[in-house]
Design a protein around this motif. Sequence first.
Motif, PDB file in Angstrom:
ATOM      1  N   CYS A 199       0.859  -1.177   0.000  1.00 39.57           N
ATOM      2  CA  CYS A 199       0.000   0.000   0.000  1.00 39.57           C
ATOM      3  C   CYS A 199       0.898   1.231   0.000  1.00 39.57           C
ATOM      4  O   CYS A 199       1.807   1.346   0.831  1.00 39.57           O
ATOM      5  N   ARG A 200       0.641   2.144  -0.923  1.00 40.82           N
ATOM      6  CA  ARG A 200       1.485   3.336  -1.039  1.00 40.82           C
ATOM      7  C   ARG A 200       1.216   4.362   0.056  1.00 40.82           C
ATOM      8  O   ARG A 200       2.000   5.287   0.247  1.00 40.82           O
ATOM      9  N   LYS A 201       0.113   4.194   0.773  1.00 35.70           N
ATOM     10  CA  LYS A 201      -0.204   5.165   1.830  1.00 35.70           C
ATOM     11  C   LYS A 201       0.366   4.745   3.180  1.00 35.70           C
ATOM     12  O   LYS A 201       0.962   5.560   3.889  1.00 35.70           O
ATOM     13  N   LYS A 205      -7.231   2.069  -6.059  1.00 32.52           N
ATOM     14  CA  LYS A 205      -6.181   3.048  -6.355  1.00 32.52           C
ATOM     15  C   LYS A 205      -6.656   4.429  -5.949  1.00 32.52           C
ATOM     16  O   LYS A 205      -7.855   4.720  -5.974  1.00 32.52           O
ATOM     17  N   PHE A 206      -5.699   5.265  -5.559  1.00 28.96           N
ATOM     18  CA  PHE A 206      -6.037   6.617  -5.120  1.00 28.96           C
ATOM     19  C   PHE A 206      -4.911   7.554  -5.529  1.00 28.96           C
ATOM     20  O   PHE A 206      -3.744   7.171  -5.529  1.00 28.96           O
ATOM     21  N   LEU A 207      -5.268   8.772  -5.898  1.00 33.28           N
ATOM     22  CA  LEU A 207      -4.256   9.735  -6.323  1.00 33.28           C
ATOM     23  C   LEU A 207      -3.552  10.344  -5.117  1.00 33.28           C
ATOM     24  O   LEU A 207      -4.170  11.014  -4.291  1.00 33.28           O
ATOM     25  N   LEU A 208      -2.247  10.073  -5.016  1.00 31.98           N
ATOM     26  CA  LEU A 208      -1.395  10.686  -3.997  1.00 31.98           C
ATOM     27  C   LEU A 208      -0.405  11.577  -4.744  1.00 31.98           C
ATOM     28  O   LEU A 208       0.660  11.130  -5.169  1.00 31.98           O
ATOM     29  N   PRO A 209      -0.746  12.835  -4.963  1.00 38.29           N
ATOM     30  CA  PRO A 209       0.026  13.734  -5.840  1.00 38.29           C
ATOM     31  C   PRO A 209       1.517  13.819  -5.525  1.00 38.29           C
ATOM     32  O   PRO A 209       2.328  14.000  -6.424  1.00 38.29           O
ATOM     33  N   SER A 210       1.875  13.690  -4.255  1.00 41.96           N
ATOM     34  CA  SER A 210       3.292  13.798  -3.901  1.00 41.96           C
ATOM     35  C   SER A 210       4.095  12.598  -4.379  1.00 41.96           C
ATOM     36  O   SER A 210       5.318  12.670  -4.517  1.00 41.96           O
ATOM     37  N   GLN A 211       3.405  11.478  -4.658  1.00 45.02           N
ATOM     38  CA  GLN A 211       4.099  10.263  -5.073  1.00 45.02           C
ATOM     39  C   GLN A 211       3.995   9.995  -6.567  1.00 45.02           C
ATOM     40  O   GLN A 211       4.908   9.420  -7.162  1.00 45.02           O
ATOM     41  N   SER A 212       2.883  10.362  -7.186  1.00 42.69           N
ATOM     42  CA  SER A 212       2.686  10.040  -8.594  1.00 42.69           C
ATOM     43  C   SER A 212       1.599  10.923  -9.195  1.00 42.69           C
ATOM     44  O   SER A 212       0.699  11.389  -8.476  1.00 42.69           O
ATOM     45  N   VAL A 243      -3.487   1.333  -3.130  1.00 39.96           N
ATOM     46  CA  VAL A 243      -3.655   1.529  -1.695  1.00 39.96           C
ATOM     47  C   VAL A 243      -4.499   0.378  -1.149  1.00 39.96           C
ATOM     48  O   VAL A 243      -5.275  -0.238  -1.882  1.00 39.96           O
ATOM     49  N   CYS A 244      -4.344   0.086   0.123  1.00 42.49           N
ATOM     50  CA  CYS A 244      -5.137  -0.985   0.723  1.00 42.49           C
ATOM     51  C   CYS A 244      -6.560  -0.481   0.986  1.00 42.49           C
ATOM     52  O   CYS A 244      -6.825   0.726   0.968  1.00 42.49           O
ATOM     53  N   GLU A 245      -7.466  -1.406   1.246  1.00 48.52           N
ATOM     54  CA  GLU A 245      -8.869  -1.046   1.453  1.00 48.52           C
ATOM     55  C   GLU A 245      -9.034  -0.110   2.648  1.00 48.52           C
ATOM     56  O   GLU A 245      -9.846   0.818   2.608  1.00 48.52           O
ATOM     57  N   PHE A 246      -8.276  -0.356   3.715  1.00 49.20           N
ATOM     58  CA  PHE A 246      -8.395   0.484   4.901  1.00 49.20           C
ATOM     59  C   PHE A 246      -8.015   1.922   4.581  1.00 49.20           C
ATOM     60  O   PHE A 246      -8.738   2.866   4.914  1.00 49.20           O
ATOM     61  N   CYS A 247      -6.867   2.103   3.945  1.00 47.59           N
ATOM     62  CA  CYS A 247      -6.411   3.455   3.616  1.00 47.59           C
ATOM     63  C   CYS A 247      -7.340   4.116   2.609  1.00 47.59           C
ATOM     64  O   CYS A 247      -7.582   5.326   2.682  1.00 47.59           O
ATOM     65  N   PHE A 248      -7.854   3.339   1.668  1.00 51.57           N
ATOM     66  CA  PHE A 248      -8.787   3.884   0.680  1.00 51.57           C
ATOM     67  C   PHE A 248     -10.016   4.460   1.392  1.00 51.57           C
ATOM     68  O   PHE A 248     -10.480   5.554   1.070  1.00 51.57           O
ATOM     69  N   GLY A 249     -10.509   3.719   2.380  1.00 52.24           N
ATOM     70  CA  GLY A 249     -11.658   4.211   3.134  1.00 52.24           C
ATOM     71  C   GLY A 249     -11.335   5.478   3.892  1.00 52.24           C
ATOM     72  O   GLY A 249     -12.136   6.417   3.933  1.00 52.24           O
ATOM     73  N   GLN A 250     -10.139   5.526   4.486  1.00 47.63           N
ATOM     74  CA  GLN A 250      -9.714   6.714   5.214  1.00 47.63           C
ATOM     75  C   GLN A 250      -9.558   7.912   4.283  1.00 47.63           C
ATOM     76  O   GLN A 250      -9.971   9.030   4.604  1.00 47.63           O
ATOM     77  N   GLY A 292     -11.837  11.392   3.910  1.00 48.45           N
ATOM     78  CA  GLY A 292     -11.151  12.618   4.303  1.00 48.45           C
ATOM     79  C   GLY A 292     -10.292  12.475   5.530  1.00 48.45           C
ATOM     80  O   GLY A 292      -9.768  13.450   6.060  1.00 48.45           O
ATOM     81  N   GLY A 293     -10.134  11.219   6.001  1.00 54.87           N
ATOM     82  CA  GLY A 293      -9.303  10.983   7.175  1.00 54.87           C
ATOM     83  C   GLY A 293      -7.874  10.710   6.783  1.00 54.87           C
ATOM     84  O   GLY A 293      -7.498  10.803   5.614  1.00 54.87           O
ATOM     85  N   LEU A 294      -7.097  10.342   7.757  1.00 57.52           N
ATOM     86  CA  LEU A 294      -5.688  10.036   7.514  1.00 57.52           C
ATOM     87  C   LEU A 294      -5.430   8.590   7.855  1.00 57.52           C
ATOM     88  O   LEU A 294      -5.766   8.127   8.938  1.00 57.52           O
ATOM     89  N   ALA A 295      -4.791   7.876   6.952  1.00 58.94           N
ATOM     90  CA  ALA A 295      -4.459   6.472   7.192  1.00 58.94           C
ATOM     91  C   ALA A 295      -3.235   6.399   8.088  1.00 58.94           C
ATOM     92  O   ALA A 295      -2.408   7.304   8.120  1.00 58.94           O
ATOM     93  N   PRO A 296      -3.089   5.316   8.846  1.00 59.36           N
ATOM     94  CA  PRO A 296      -1.902   5.159   9.691  1.00 59.36           C
ATOM     95  C   PRO A 296      -0.660   5.010   8.845  1.00 59.36           C
ATOM     96  O   PRO A 296      -0.713   4.499   7.738  1.00 59.36           O
ATOM     97  N   ARG A 297       0.457   5.467   9.379  1.00 59.61           N
ATOM     98  CA  ARG A 297       1.699   5.434   8.634  1.00 59.61           C
ATOM     99  C   ARG A 297       2.563   4.265   9.076  1.00 59.61           C
ATOM    100  O   ARG A 297       2.505   3.818  10.212  1.00 59.61           O
ATOM    101  N   ALA A 298       3.392   3.777   8.160  1.00 60.94           N
ATOM    102  CA  ALA A 298       4.274   2.656   8.487  1.00 60.94           C
ATOM    103  C   ALA A 298       5.636   3.113   8.946  1.00 60.94           C
ATOM    104  O   ALA A 298       6.538   2.323   9.114  1.00 60.94           O
ATOM    105  N   ASP A 299       5.807   4.438   9.160  1.00 55.06           N
ATOM    106  CA  ASP A 299       7.120   4.887   9.609  1.00 55.06           C
ATOM    107  C   ASP A 299       7.153   5.045  11.126  1.00 55.06           C
ATOM    108  O   ASP A 299       8.046   5.672  11.668  1.00 55.06           O
TER     109      ASP A 299
END
Length: 244
Positions: A175-177, A190-197, A203-210, A214-221
């Motif tokens: 997942c790119r998010k 798929k979702f447009l993340l302008p900073s990446q592409s 993106v995964c289903e969870f992040c797509f829903g977020q 209009g929410g924020l998906a959890p980060r892997a960092d």
Amino acid sequence: MVDRLANSEANSKRIGVVEGCFGTAGQPLVIPGRVLIGEGVLTKLCRKKPKARQFFLFNDILVYGNIVIQKKKYNKQHIIPLESVTIDTVPDEGDLRNGWIIKTPTKSFAVYAATATEKSEWMNHIGKCVVDLLQKSGKAPTGEHAAVWIPDSEATVCMRCQKVKFTPVSRRHHCRKCGYVVCGPCSDKKFLLPSQSSKPVRVCEFCFGQLTAGGLAPRADSISRLGSKFNNMSDDDDDDDSSD
């Protein structure tokens, strides 16, 4: 010191040597005002496994590439503008020691130095270059960063559904998010993340829903989230097809 070296002949020659090592496939590196601060080999945590990469720190960019012949030839040149960089230290764990994360809006990954002293020098020099650039430009530090990909080896099953086991047929995707390793059914959006592409990315289903809500998906960092051997930090392998 940087200002004094900026237009010196010795500095231009050093940068010219680096440019020559990348050959015609690399981008031109010699420009007015650019200074080569330092260079060295760092272990970069890639998607498949940690790999040695040659890094060059300039006063405005960070450049790295694959080592073909040490100090003579490099390929797959990557150029990162330092204005967009933030760095965070990584706790030592197992064989991976003296590391830190390099985070940018388009790509984030972990690197490891040979010694604690080397790590400290790299982080101090990168940090100073970033601060100097931001002060000169008047820009604010970058707030958005790409997720750091979790290594393939850290997931034997999908990290979202916890059901699908990865096999040569059931492939791993990222997942790119959030950077999680997920199965095909859990990442068919798929979702447009302008900073990446400029195009929608996986993106995964969870992040797509977020994202669509209009929410924020959890980060892997987040270094300690899973407490894994690799601290959840990887990115696309430079040698592999990273489309997934």
